[in-house]
Design a protein around this motif. Sequence first.
Motif, PDB file in Angstrom:
ATOM      1  N   ASP A 617       0.828  -1.205   0.000  1.00  0.00           N
ATOM      2  CA  ASP A 617       0.000   0.000   0.000  1.00  0.00           C
ATOM      3  C   ASP A 617       0.867   1.263   0.000  1.00  0.00           C
ATOM      4  O   ASP A 617       0.582   2.234  -0.710  1.00  0.00           O
ATOM      5  N   ILE A 620       2.727   1.833  -3.447  1.00  0.00           N
ATOM      6  CA  ILE A 620       1.833   2.330  -4.490  1.00  0.00           C
ATOM      7  C   ILE A 620       1.443   3.781  -4.210  1.00  0.00           C
ATOM      8  O   ILE A 620       1.391   4.612  -5.120  1.00  0.00           O
ATOM      9  N   ALA A 653      -3.590  -1.338  -5.870  1.00  0.00           N
ATOM     10  CA  ALA A 653      -3.637  -0.653  -4.583  1.00  0.00           C
ATOM     11  C   ALA A 653      -5.076  -0.322  -4.217  1.00  0.00           C
ATOM     12  O   ALA A 653      -5.916  -0.055  -5.077  1.00  0.00           O
TER      13      ALA A 653
END
Length: 748
Positions: A617, A620, A653
């Motif tokens: 996460d 991205i 993501a």
Amino acid sequence: MPSRDEILQFIQENPDLAGKRDIAKAFNLKGDARIALKDILRDLADGGLVEKRAKRLALPGSLPSVAVLDITGRDSDGGLIAKPAEWDANHQERPPVVFIRASRNQKGPTPGVGDRVLARIFVSADPTGPAYTGRVIKKIEHRKDAVLGVLRKLDNGEWRLEPVERRQVELAIDPAQLNNAKANDLVEVEVSKISRYGLALGRITQVVGSVASEKALSMIAIHEHEIPHVFPDSVTAEAEKARPATMAHREDWRHVPLVTIDPADAKDHDDAVYAEPDPDEKNPGGFIATVAIADVAAYVTPRSQLDREALKRGNSVYFPDRVVPMLPERISNDLCSLKELVDRPALAVRMIFDAEGRKHSHAFHRIMMRSHARLSYPQAQAAVDGATDEKTAPILDTILKPLWAAYAVLKRGRDAREPLELDLPEKKILLTPEGKVDKVVIPPRLDAHKLIEEFMIQANVAAAETLERKKQPLIFRIHDAPSLAKQETLREFLRTMDISLARGAELRPNQFNHILKRVEGSDSQDLVNQVVLRSQSQAEYNPANIGHFGLNLHRYAHFTSPIRRYADLIVHRALISALGLGPDGLTPDEEAALPEIAALISTSERRAMAAERDTVDRLIAHFLADKVGSSFDGRVQGVTRAGLFVSLATYGADGFIPISTLGDDYYLYDETNHALSGERSGKGFRLGDVVEVRLVEALPVAGALRFEMLSEPHPVPSGVRSHHKAKRFIRGNQKRPSTVSRGGRRGR
């Protein structure tokens, strides 16, 4: 016969003695009374009043007999108060409180507030007192009062810490305690002074590095989840002193043409395979499949420094830019790596299958082997498909084709077994040499991958069967069937799509497969796969066996990756003990501690999965930080009362869309349909919808993305249950949220 209430009280008060046989024995039930008891227990389970855990029954939301706890405070008498380190909020929103008993036999340092401990849990017999008490088994290494964040310098010259964890408040930093840190460095801070007014004051204890570097993002997860990543000097020294294993207690298998097949970038190789047709005339079309696994137990012995560190880590953790290994490189990448044309110790299993993939027999051996070739998945697949190279051409007919023929046999057995077959492709982040995100891809799922996977599954089954037959305690890999509550939620969802899921009879994986097959190729395929996944229980390690629901196996244990999983090392030691393969097997102390070890490594596994997801996460979000305002294609991956989680098709993501920004309607949360629907229009968004979104905000340190919905809402079916109203928002009347909710994909 005991009443239902008496049975429930017994289950609550005796969590370690709550199997069907235990309950029958406690109430002196025999003959027909045992049959009646079985009916009562089934009714209690159908009503959601009890749930199955391993071979025992438990009250929903109750704590296991052994758990990892965080000590949070003291009571008025000075006793310690704790709560579970992990808690499933689906059972109840608040985790239960555990009061720690003092123990005269406590070994090591006395635990205190802020410590993490492994504890045995007891249900309190006093109805007026706490629900649970606990006795500390051991203290677990755990950092206290450490805050990780980004150091910022304000225009007025003051220093501030912006915490990584969004729920934590900002800290003022003492300029005299910067510890050579610079603005925009990722640092660890200890709170040194708390003021009644203003911000708490902190001092920097460690500088992790510049937050501008993508490589710092995985370090955030390492610190946030307290993953041990630096080997103590004593552990490194012990690893460096290790010498190659000898032929003692081993068979010489160096002539057997075993090969390793791994990802092209693999640095350690802990499994090798070989197959040949069974020469036995009584088994026409059958094959002998051989799996050899690196003999880590020869180097990592009980009570050694290496062993203690491996248990503390539990498993290796894999990030896009680095690996935090369970064992030092001297062990994992050298002495225990099955290198090409190098003698290496291993535990091997020879398994004989008939032409339909049914296993007839198996046998374990402690060997010295020599890998005849190191191959990558694409390389081996290309050779079988007709594109050989200098390495694969000489072994195509003698090694590779027999392996693929054996896999065809094993696949018949797998197809007959019908394990759960979810279609959820795994995405992989590719980085540039500088550590920046290059692209996100879905690697092709080759037969080479499936071959190794099935060989490993069969080796794991053979290990569990052997140890159970020898009555040798071990740690199983267990996966329970979906809980009754999750079954009912799934059943109601499927009903909205005119798909039925049988009640009463015990669910099997093939029932889910029939549902998935029915929607294959339709617009609902992704949606149904996601909902079925969310209905599944979480796999774990446990010395009590209940089988593996997803794989549809009665006995299953992790045996094939001892370099990167402590559970496999325990199984190796158990095999060595049970089969008399040497002096370095499982010790009596380890056998007695298997419940505690299983609890620790299950927690470590979940910790690793969360850290890996968080890092993806953040990577991205870092990559997209300069693309705010751009639009993307995505898919709704989560629906909550607060809004929608959307996964970007290109990058994988997750980002959040607050319900306040969805449109000029009152949106209601429809739990049955996994949807948000407008109260007036009946239109909205549903799990699995393909949508277009605009990126509004990206916070790399928090790993958070916030989107705005560009797609128009569409009609969604009415749920079976009544709608649950979310907060009512009308665009234009609600202020912009000051924080970003963080997405979290669910791991398998």
